[in-house]
Scaffold this motif. Sequence first.
Motif, PDB file in Angstrom:
ATOM      1  N   TYR A 207      15.273  -5.566   3.382  1.00 23.26           N
ATOM      2  CA  TYR A 207      14.640  -5.032   4.591  1.00 23.26           C
ATOM      3  C   TYR A 207      15.412  -3.815   5.093  1.00 23.26           C
ATOM      4  O   TYR A 207      16.630  -3.868   5.247  1.00 23.26           O
ATOM      5  CB  TYR A 207      14.611  -6.102   5.689  1.00 23.26           C
ATOM      6  CG  TYR A 207      13.830  -7.343   5.319  1.00 23.26           C
ATOM      7  CD1 TYR A 207      12.446  -7.384   5.431  1.00 23.26           C
ATOM      8  CD2 TYR A 207      14.490  -8.478   4.839  1.00 23.26           C
ATOM      9  CE1 TYR A 207      11.740  -8.526   5.078  1.00 23.26           C
ATOM     10  CE2 TYR A 207      13.793  -9.613   4.485  1.00 23.26           C
ATOM     11  CZ  TYR A 207      12.411  -9.637   4.611  1.00 23.26           C
ATOM     12  OH  TYR A 207      11.714 -10.761   4.258  1.00 23.26           O
ATOM     13  N   TYR A 234       1.423   0.676   4.859  1.00 19.48           N
ATOM     14  CA  TYR A 234       0.620   0.263   6.009  1.00 19.48           C
ATOM     15  C   TYR A 234       0.664   1.323   7.104  1.00 19.48           C
ATOM     16  O   TYR A 234       1.742   1.785   7.500  1.00 19.48           O
ATOM     17  CB  TYR A 234       1.112  -1.079   6.567  1.00 19.48           C
ATOM     18  CG  TYR A 234       0.630  -2.251   5.760  1.00 19.48           C
ATOM     19  CD1 TYR A 234      -0.711  -2.652   5.813  1.00 19.48           C
ATOM     20  CD2 TYR A 234       1.491  -2.945   4.922  1.00 19.48           C
ATOM     21  CE1 TYR A 234      -1.163  -3.715   5.052  1.00 19.48           C
ATOM     22  CE2 TYR A 234       1.046  -4.017   4.168  1.00 19.48           C
ATOM     23  CZ  TYR A 234      -0.279  -4.394   4.245  1.00 19.48           C
ATOM     24  OH  TYR A 234      -0.734  -5.453   3.492  1.00 19.48           O
ATOM     25  N   HIS A 302       6.007   0.367   5.954  1.00 18.10           N
ATOM     26  CA  HIS A 302       5.287   0.454   7.230  1.00 18.10           C
ATOM     27  C   HIS A 302       5.483   1.875   7.765  1.00 18.10           C
ATOM     28  O   HIS A 302       6.558   2.214   8.260  1.00 18.10           O
ATOM     29  CB  HIS A 302       5.784  -0.600   8.220  1.00 18.10           C
ATOM     30  CG  HIS A 302       5.205  -1.965   7.961  1.00 18.10           C
ATOM     31  ND1 HIS A 302       5.766  -2.848   7.080  1.00 18.10           N
ATOM     32  CD2 HIS A 302       4.088  -2.572   8.455  1.00 18.10           C
ATOM     33  CE1 HIS A 302       5.034  -3.951   7.043  1.00 18.10           C
ATOM     34  NE2 HIS A 302       4.012  -3.811   7.871  1.00 18.10           N
ATOM     35  N   PRO A 306       4.455  -1.918  13.344  1.00 12.46           N
ATOM     36  CA  PRO A 306       3.490  -3.030  13.457  1.00 12.46           C
ATOM     37  C   PRO A 306       3.402  -3.538  14.898  1.00 12.46           C
ATOM     38  O   PRO A 306       4.295  -3.293  15.719  1.00 12.46           O
ATOM     39  CB  PRO A 306       4.076  -4.101  12.533  1.00 12.46           C
ATOM     40  CG  PRO A 306       5.051  -3.391  11.661  1.00 12.46           C
ATOM     41  CD  PRO A 306       5.590  -2.253  12.486  1.00 12.46           C
ATOM     42  N   TYR A 312       4.118  -8.342  10.722  1.00 17.29           N
ATOM     43  CA  TYR A 312       5.085  -7.607   9.898  1.00 17.29           C
ATOM     44  C   TYR A 312       5.633  -8.494   8.789  1.00 17.29           C
ATOM     45  O   TYR A 312       5.708  -8.089   7.620  1.00 17.29           O
ATOM     46  CB  TYR A 312       6.223  -7.105  10.783  1.00 17.29           C
ATOM     47  CG  TYR A 312       7.407  -6.547  10.032  1.00 17.29           C
ATOM     48  CD1 TYR A 312       7.356  -5.291   9.435  1.00 17.29           C
ATOM     49  CD2 TYR A 312       8.582  -7.288   9.928  1.00 17.29           C
ATOM     50  CE1 TYR A 312       8.452  -4.789   8.741  1.00 17.29           C
ATOM     51  CE2 TYR A 312       9.677  -6.792   9.241  1.00 17.29           C
ATOM     52  CZ  TYR A 312       9.603  -5.546   8.653  1.00 17.29           C
ATOM     53  OH  TYR A 312      10.688  -5.049   7.967  1.00 17.29           O
ATOM     54  N   TYR A 313       5.990  -9.729   9.133  1.00 14.06           N
ATOM     55  CA  TYR A 313       6.541 -10.649   8.135  1.00 14.06           C
ATOM     56  C   TYR A 313       5.517 -10.914   7.037  1.00 14.06           C
ATOM     57  O   TYR A 313       5.843 -10.916   5.849  1.00 14.06           O
ATOM     58  CB  TYR A 313       6.961 -11.957   8.804  1.00 14.06           C
ATOM     59  CG  TYR A 313       7.429 -13.016   7.824  1.00 14.06           C
ATOM     60  CD1 TYR A 313       8.735 -13.002   7.332  1.00 14.06           C
ATOM     61  CD2 TYR A 313       6.560 -13.996   7.368  1.00 14.06           C
ATOM     62  CE1 TYR A 313       9.159 -13.963   6.426  1.00 14.06           C
ATOM     63  CE2 TYR A 313       6.979 -14.948   6.453  1.00 14.06           C
ATOM     64  CZ  TYR A 313       8.271 -14.929   5.987  1.00 14.06           C
ATOM     65  OH  TYR A 313       8.682 -15.872   5.066  1.00 14.06           O
ATOM     66  N   GLU A 315       2.972  -9.045   6.132  1.00 16.14           N
ATOM     67  CA  GLU A 315       2.706  -7.828   5.343  1.00 16.14           C
ATOM     68  C   GLU A 315       3.861  -7.522   4.392  1.00 16.14           C
ATOM     69  O   GLU A 315       3.637  -7.177   3.231  1.00 16.14           O
ATOM     70  CB  GLU A 315       2.425  -6.660   6.287  1.00 16.14           C
ATOM     71  CG  GLU A 315       1.068  -6.777   6.972  1.00 16.14           C
ATOM     72  CD  GLU A 315       1.010  -6.140   8.351  1.00 16.14           C
ATOM     73  OE1 GLU A 315       1.877  -5.295   8.654  1.00 16.14           O
ATOM     74  OE2 GLU A 315       0.117  -6.506   9.130  1.00 16.14           O
ATOM     75  N   THR A 316       5.101  -7.658   4.853  1.00 19.03           N
ATOM     76  CA  THR A 316       6.231  -7.445   3.941  1.00 19.03           C
ATOM     77  C   THR A 316       6.231  -8.498   2.842  1.00 19.03           C
ATOM     78  O   THR A 316       6.690  -8.232   1.719  1.00 19.03           O
ATOM     79  CB  THR A 316       7.584  -7.494   4.676  1.00 19.03           C
ATOM     80  OG1 THR A 316       7.706  -8.753   5.368  1.00 19.03           O
ATOM     81  CG2 THR A 316       7.713  -6.353   5.669  1.00 19.03           C
ATOM     82  N   CYS A 328      11.277  -3.501   1.424  1.00 16.19           N
ATOM     83  CA  CYS A 328      10.444  -3.418   2.619  1.00 16.19           C
ATOM     84  C   CYS A 328      11.056  -2.355   3.531  1.00 16.19           C
ATOM     85  O   CYS A 328      12.177  -2.524   4.013  1.00 16.19           O
ATOM     86  CB  CYS A 328      10.397  -4.762   3.338  1.00 16.19           C
ATOM     87  SG  CYS A 328       9.892  -6.135   2.273  1.00 16.19           S
ATOM     88  N   LEU A 330      10.540   0.235   6.884  1.00 13.16           N
ATOM     89  CA  LEU A 330       9.816   0.521   8.122  1.00 13.16           C
ATOM     90  C   LEU A 330      10.319   1.829   8.707  1.00 13.16           C
ATOM     91  O   LEU A 330      11.526   2.018   8.878  1.00 13.16           O
ATOM     92  CB  LEU A 330      10.043  -0.622   9.128  1.00 13.16           C
ATOM     93  CG  LEU A 330       9.665  -0.376  10.599  1.00 13.16           C
ATOM     94  CD1 LEU A 330       8.174  -0.146  10.755  1.00 13.16           C
ATOM     95  CD2 LEU A 330      10.119  -1.554  11.466  1.00 13.16           C
ATOM     96  N   MET A 363       8.967  -6.750  18.440  1.00  6.94           N
ATOM     97  CA  MET A 363       8.934  -5.899  17.254  1.00  6.94           C
ATOM     98  C   MET A 363       9.859  -4.697  17.420  1.00  6.94           C
ATOM     99  O   MET A 363      10.588  -4.317  16.494  1.00  6.94           O
ATOM    100  CB  MET A 363       7.484  -5.436  17.019  1.00  6.94           C
ATOM    101  CG  MET A 363       7.261  -4.717  15.692  1.00  6.94           C
ATOM    102  SD  MET A 363       7.440  -5.798  14.267  1.00  6.94           S
ATOM    103  CE  MET A 363       8.700  -4.900  13.341  1.00  6.94           C
TER     104      MET A 363
END
Length: 621
Positions: A207, A234, A302, A306, A312-313, A315-316, A328, A330, A363
């Motif tokens: 992450y 995303y 991302h 999100p 988010y969890y 989608e990752t 992952c 963002l 988030m």
Amino acid sequence: MKEQLLNTLKQSFGFSAFRPLQEEIILDALAGRDVFALLPTGGGKSLCFQLPALMNPGLTVVVSPLISLMKDQVDALQASGIPATFLNSSLGKGEGRNRLRGLHQGEFRLLYAAPERLMLSGMLDDLQSWNVGLIAIDEAHCISEWGHDFRPEYRQLATLRDRFPDVPVMALTATATQRVRDDIVRQLRLKDASVYVASFNRPNLTYRVAPKSKPYDQLLRFVRKRRNESGIVYCFSRKGAESVAQRLTDDGIRALTYHAGLTAKQRTEHQELFLRDEVRVIAATVAFGMGINKPNVRYVVHYDLPKNIEGYYQETGRAGRDGLPSECLLFFSAADAIKQMAFIKEKPTVKEQRIAREQLDQMVHYADSHACRRATLLSYFGEKWPGDGCDGCDNCQAPQDMFDATVLTQKLLSCVVRIRQKTGPNYGFGLNHIIEVLTGADTERVRKWRHNEVSTYGIGQDVPRAQWQAIARQLMRLGHLRQTVDEFPKIEITPEGMAALTSRKKVTLTKTAEPVPAPQPQTGKRAGDIPCDEILFDRLRTLRRRLADDLDVPAYIVFSDVALREMANRYPQTEADFARISGVGRQKLDQFAKHFLAEIAEFLKLNPRQVFHDSFGEMEV
């Protein structure tokens, strides 16, 4: 029974061992008990009802929300020699009649259907004549209004208990808080259900959060380093997804979009091209991905913030379903949070707005935090990370520098207090206004409230606004400031903050990270890695693609990357060797062994055999 389970597991699915909790769930299902199972994406949920379907008499009915997911799973089952089918609106009348005829004649062990199709009175009558032995409800979080993807049509499923009072029901999901779990059990009227909750940890995922600055350039650098890998990007809006896909295509990386603005035919076509590896990148809104069974998605980006951690969890979680290392990423900026707030204000009720703001705050805190990201995610779902760090997120791999922020903290907290004293306790102001006062902005709103007259006006003009925002967010996490959840959120000083202000307590904060290029591909072994002959692996991928095209199925239906990497690690020479590869069951051994054994033998004629430690266990394929 255990020996029989393992034999069926290997013969039909090609695995030699169960993943965590699978065996317990399957045994309960075979014993006729209701089951609630929460397994993370890639944790093998589908096997929990697919294997009992082969051992139980009668038909296993699987409730699934998406047409694409049904086709995907049925294709995979049929490729393994398992009689399965689906009924949905994508079928022509003739094909639909043929499948109904097969169901009446007992030709299938599994039937996939959407909830709205299942609840038609004629369909329910048919089900009662088909000797249903198990009802499995996939993506069960859709039944809860507290879930992140509530679907009203799922609520009708509760009536299945009246029609089939003695048939065991299995509810499965990958993402649910305790509140959603309880709601699922209640809504589906599960009876004395066995409840299984696996760890939310995905050890093969890394992450990262990158400060958002020229995000398309950041994305392009990231994707170009991973040209041969599949990924999902995303985006917040359809327009954003279209722009990203077009710009990637213009820069030589074929990308397509997926969002609700496309026709059903376009969405299906784009998804199929992605599943078949003909398109490597999908730029999508959150409309894309639920139940996507593509195991070799190597990264999820991302592009925008999100709305909540739960989404988010999930989608990752579409990265690395095969257990191999995946990333992952963002991109975060405070401006994205402001954009989200504008949409939250359009929600119809104050309650919905309040819940959405709380979720967005969580988030933002995740994105802006310098704590272990894995621990933060697990904590959200009520799970404690056992260690001090995970070595699988940016904050653990490269901790940010700390600095003495006592003076800056004093300035910010003082400004909040002085504004309140000037205006009175009945008025409050948001963070942007407070920073305008701190930085000496000459705005109409500042002048209207005469905040240009307070002693803290302009005392922070030597610090950029973005840095003040970052400091404020850290002070909120420390509990020195809080943001109200009113229609127009206001910043308030807490008792802890007032104590820190009056005592001039030393405050240490994390330095704001400068925008940096997106992370490069990782080198060296990571969790879930399978060392192998990379040249042979590429040749096997080419062969897999050719065989899949001949069968008109996605490549991973033939074999996953895990299976190919095992082949390129072990160099199997005989059918007995090949049968030991994860994912090779009876049907795939008969159908594909000769092709892959021939390719490996041809490769070894001209290339030396490399030696690797056999350092991997069973993985979902």
